[in-house]
Design a protein around this motif. Structure first.
Motif, PDB file in Angstrom:
ATOM      1  N   PHE A   1      -7.849  10.224 -11.347  1.00  0.00           N
ATOM      2  CA  PHE A   1      -7.115   9.599 -10.244  1.00  0.00           C
ATOM      3  C   PHE A   1      -5.844   8.937 -10.755  1.00  0.00           C
ATOM      4  N   MET A   2      -5.966   8.182 -11.835  1.00  0.00           N
ATOM      5  CA  MET A   2      -4.808   7.467 -12.374  1.00  0.00           C
ATOM      6  C   MET A   2      -3.746   8.428 -12.897  1.00  0.00           C
TER       7      MET A   2
ATOM      8  N   ILE B   1      -1.453   4.353  12.088  1.00  0.00           N
ATOM      9  CA  ILE B   1      -2.670   5.133  11.847  1.00  0.00           C
ATOM     10  C   ILE B   1      -2.890   5.343  10.353  1.00  0.00           C
ATOM     11  N   VAL B   2      -1.831   5.714   9.648  1.00  0.00           N
ATOM     12  CA  VAL B   2      -1.950   5.938   8.203  1.00  0.00           C
ATOM     13  C   VAL B   2      -2.350   4.654   7.489  1.00  0.00           C
ATOM     14  N   THR B   3      -1.772   3.529   7.891  1.00  0.00           N
ATOM     15  CA  THR B   3      -2.092   2.254   7.252  1.00  0.00           C
ATOM     16  C   THR B   3      -3.564   1.900   7.422  1.00  0.00           C
ATOM     17  N   VAL B   4      -4.076   2.067   8.630  1.00  0.00           N
ATOM     18  CA  VAL B   4      -5.493   1.768   8.890  1.00  0.00           C
ATOM     19  C   VAL B   4      -6.396   2.678   8.061  1.00  0.00           C
ATOM     20  N   LEU B   5      -6.096   3.966   8.026  1.00  0.00           N
ATOM     21  CA  LEU B   5      -6.920   4.905   7.267  1.00  0.00           C
ATOM     22  C   LEU B   5      -6.846   4.649   5.771  1.00  0.00           C
ATOM     23  N   VAL B   6      -5.660   4.323   5.288  1.00  0.00           N
ATOM     24  CA  VAL B   6      -5.503   4.022   3.855  1.00  0.00           C
ATOM     25  C   VAL B   6      -6.330   2.802   3.479  1.00  0.00           C
ATOM     26  N   LEU B   7      -6.272   1.758   4.282  1.00  0.00           N
ATOM     27  CA  LEU B   7      -7.041   0.549   3.979  1.00  0.00           C
ATOM     28  C   LEU B   7      -8.539   0.831   4.011  1.00  0.00           C
ATOM     29  N   LEU B   8      -8.981   1.621   4.966  1.00  0.00           N
ATOM     30  CA  LEU B   8     -10.404   1.913   5.093  1.00  0.00           C
ATOM     31  C   LEU B   8     -10.908   2.790   3.948  1.00  0.00           C
ATOM     32  N   ILE B   9     -10.249   3.915   3.730  1.00  0.00           N
ATOM     33  CA  ILE B   9     -10.723   4.892   2.749  1.00  0.00           C
ATOM     34  C   ILE B   9     -10.536   4.394   1.321  1.00  0.00           C
ATOM     35  N   ASN B  10      -9.366   3.852   1.029  1.00  0.00           N
ATOM     36  CA  ASN B  10      -9.079   3.453  -0.341  1.00  0.00           C
ATOM     37  C   ASN B  10      -9.821   2.190  -0.758  1.00  0.00           C
ATOM     38  N   SER B  11     -10.132   1.321   0.192  1.00  0.00           N
ATOM     39  CA  SER B  11     -10.928   0.140  -0.153  1.00  0.00           C
ATOM     40  C   SER B  11     -12.345   0.547  -0.546  1.00  0.00           C
TER      41      SER B  11
ATOM     42  N   PHE C   1      -2.351   4.548  -5.997  1.00  0.00           N
ATOM     43  CA  PHE C   1      -1.963   3.180  -6.330  1.00  0.00           C
ATOM     44  C   PHE C   1      -2.782   2.168  -5.543  1.00  0.00           C
ATOM     45  N   GLY C   2      -3.086   2.482  -4.283  1.00  0.00           N
ATOM     46  CA  GLY C   2      -3.904   1.578  -3.485  1.00  0.00           C
ATOM     47  C   GLY C   2      -5.299   1.407  -4.064  1.00  0.00           C
ATOM     48  N   ILE C   3      -5.888   2.494  -4.543  1.00  0.00           N
ATOM     49  CA  ILE C   3      -7.203   2.409  -5.179  1.00  0.00           C
ATOM     50  C   ILE C   3      -7.134   1.544  -6.431  1.00  0.00           C
ATOM     51  N   PHE C   4      -6.085   1.744  -7.227  1.00  0.00           N
ATOM     52  CA  PHE C   4      -5.913   0.946  -8.436  1.00  0.00           C
ATOM     53  C   PHE C   4      -5.724  -0.527  -8.096  1.00  0.00           C
ATOM     54  N   LEU C   5      -4.892  -0.814  -7.106  1.00  0.00           N
ATOM     55  CA  LEU C   5      -4.603  -2.191  -6.715  1.00  0.00           C
ATOM     56  C   LEU C   5      -5.873  -2.917  -6.264  1.00  0.00           C
ATOM     57  N   LEU C   6      -6.634  -2.282  -5.372  1.00  0.00           N
ATOM     58  CA  LEU C   6      -7.835  -2.923  -4.859  1.00  0.00           C
ATOM     59  C   LEU C   6      -8.944  -2.977  -5.902  1.00  0.00           C
ATOM     60  N   ARG C   7      -9.008  -1.972  -6.754  1.00  0.00           N
ATOM     61  CA  ARG C   7     -10.038  -1.992  -7.802  1.00  0.00           C
ATOM     62  C   ARG C   7      -9.842  -3.190  -8.722  1.00  0.00           C
ATOM     63  N   GLN C   8      -8.585  -3.509  -9.037  1.00  0.00           N
ATOM     64  CA  GLN C   8      -8.315  -4.656  -9.895  1.00  0.00           C
ATOM     65  C   GLN C   8      -8.850  -5.938  -9.271  1.00  0.00           C
ATOM     66  N   PHE C   9      -8.752  -6.051  -7.963  1.00  0.00           N
ATOM     67  CA  PHE C   9      -9.254  -7.249  -7.288  1.00  0.00           C
ATOM     68  C   PHE C   9     -10.780  -7.223  -7.199  1.00  0.00           C
TER      69      PHE C   9
ATOM     70  N   PHE D   1     -15.374   2.421  -7.530  1.00  0.00           N
ATOM     71  CA  PHE D   1     -14.931   2.441  -8.916  1.00  0.00           C
ATOM     72  C   PHE D   1     -15.124   1.089  -9.597  1.00  0.00           C
ATOM     73  N   ALA D   2     -15.082   0.004  -8.845  1.00  0.00           N
ATOM     74  CA  ALA D   2     -15.175  -1.322  -9.440  1.00  0.00           C
ATOM     75  C   ALA D   2     -16.615  -1.779  -9.655  1.00  0.00           C
ATOM     76  N   LYS D   3     -17.518  -1.452  -8.703  1.00  0.00           N
ATOM     77  CA  LYS D   3     -18.842  -2.070  -8.743  1.00  0.00           C
ATOM     78  C   LYS D   3     -20.011  -1.093  -8.792  1.00  0.00           C
ATOM     79  N   LEU D   4     -19.826   0.114  -8.343  1.00  0.00           N
ATOM     80  CA  LEU D   4     -20.956   1.043  -8.338  1.00  0.00           C
ATOM     81  C   LEU D   4     -21.052   1.782  -9.669  1.00  0.00           C
ATOM     82  N   ARG D   5     -22.237   2.208  -9.964  1.00  0.00           N
ATOM     83  CA  ARG D   5     -22.478   2.960 -11.198  1.00  0.00           C
ATOM     84  C   ARG D   5     -22.855   4.392 -10.830  1.00  0.00           C
ATOM     85  N   PHE D   6     -22.120   5.332 -11.352  1.00  0.00           N
ATOM     86  CA  PHE D   6     -22.451   6.741 -11.138  1.00  0.00           C
ATOM     87  C   PHE D   6     -21.910   7.548 -12.309  1.00  0.00           C
ATOM     88  N   ARG D   7     -22.485   8.693 -12.517  1.00  0.00           N
ATOM     89  CA  ARG D   7     -22.151   9.519 -13.680  1.00  0.00           C
ATOM     90  C   ARG D   7     -20.718  10.044 -13.565  1.00  0.00           C
ATOM     91  N   GLY D   8     -19.982   9.926 -14.652  1.00  0.00           N
ATOM     92  CA  GLY D   8     -18.618  10.439 -14.706  1.00  0.00           C
ATOM     93  C   GLY D   8     -17.584   9.542 -14.047  1.00  0.00           C
TER      94      GLY D   8
END
Length: 279
Positions: free
Chosen positions: A115-116, A84-94, A155-163, A100-107
């Motif tokens: 986060f980092m 359950i945790v793995t599925v939620l982590v993949l969904l939410i953190n992706s 770390f998951g957010i950082f990992l996926l953001r790099q990709f 963080f990688a592609k959208l533009r928003f203030r701040g």
């Protein structure tokens, strides 16, 4: 020189592999020994250090069919929580990583920096605040206390953001011109391209929850809901430590992880390489 360098490289790799696998081999063979034999040959380097004199499966039977500590129940609990945790982590953190990688928003830069910064905070520092939070919500002794605090992985957010940052903006713009909404673009274009890093993050998350000990020990009091690592530690008591059963339980708990990694190791390596994470 090239042949010598290649020979030296493979020799070093073989030596490192042997050193890494020796503890696993000793664990498996130790689980197949009677308790009286376990440390009998530990002070001498001979074949009986790894080969049991009187091999037995009794330790595995005692662990699996233990009425006091129903080990199969603990495996089921851990498998349920980790999945359950793995599925939620993949969904939410992706989704967070894509934002963080592609959208533009203030701040965005400030929020990502915050986060980092959480990555340098040891987990022990947040242990007491998290426990008090679970107590305030009334989630102690329930799977909510194990699942919900683990849904976010910095770390998951950082990992996926790099990709995600390497995906050309032209592809996303073309999808937008074709009428695809942002959620559809994310589901149909971004996620299928991110299979290797997603599997990498999934393996890390599943392994982290499978091996979790301290947090389940603190928030779960009901033995029927306990996790596998706490159950393994239960074989050690004031009356003594039954190392044979501990090794047998550790061997059983290692098998699912080894099988999972053997099937997914190719994607794991690809995910690490494609995301630019080194170390």
């Amino acid at each position: 020189m090239n042949r010598f360098a290649s020979f030296a490289k493979y020799t070093a790799m073989i030596i490192i592999a042997i050193i890494s696998i020796i503890p696993i081999v000793w664990m498996i063979t130790g689980a197949s020994r009677p308790y009286e034999e376990l440390f009998k040959y530990s002070n001498s380097f001979n074949i009986h250090l790894f080969v049991p004199v009187h091999p037995t499966l009794q330790n595995f039977k005692d662990v699996i069919f233990n009425e006091r500590n129903p080990f199969l129940t603990y495996i089921g609990n851990t498998l349920f929580v980790a999945a359950i945790v793995t599925v939620l982590v993949l969904l939410i953190n992706s989704m967070a990583a894509f934002a963080f990688a592609k959208l533009r928003f203030r701040g965005k830069a400030i929020v990502f920096a915050l986060f980092m910064s959480a990555m340098i905070i040891p987990g022990e520092v947040t242990l007491v605040p998290n426990y008090l939070l679970m107590h305030a919500f009334g989630w102690l002794d329930s799977y909510k206390a194990l699942i919900i605090p683990s849904m976010l992985s910095v770390f998951g957010i950082f990992l996926l953001r790099q990709f995600f940052a390497e995906i050309p903006d032209e592809i996303l713009e073309a999808a937008k011109i074709d009428g695809a909404t942002m959620p559809r673009t994310f589901a149909r274009i971004v996620l299928p391209a991110a299979v290797p890093p997603m599997i990498t993050l999934g393996l890390m998350t599943f392994l982290g929850n499978w091996d979790s000990y301290l947090w389940p020990l603190i928030v779960i009091n009901d033995d029927k809901k306990q996790m596998i690592q706490v159950a393994i530690a239960a074989f050690s008591s004031a009356e003594g430590t039954d190392w044979s059963k501990i090794l047998a339980a550790s061997t059983i708990s290692t098998v699912p992880i080894l099988i999972l990694f053997l099937f997914l190791q190719r994607y794991y390596i690809q995910g690490i390489t494609a995301s630019g994470v080194k170390g």
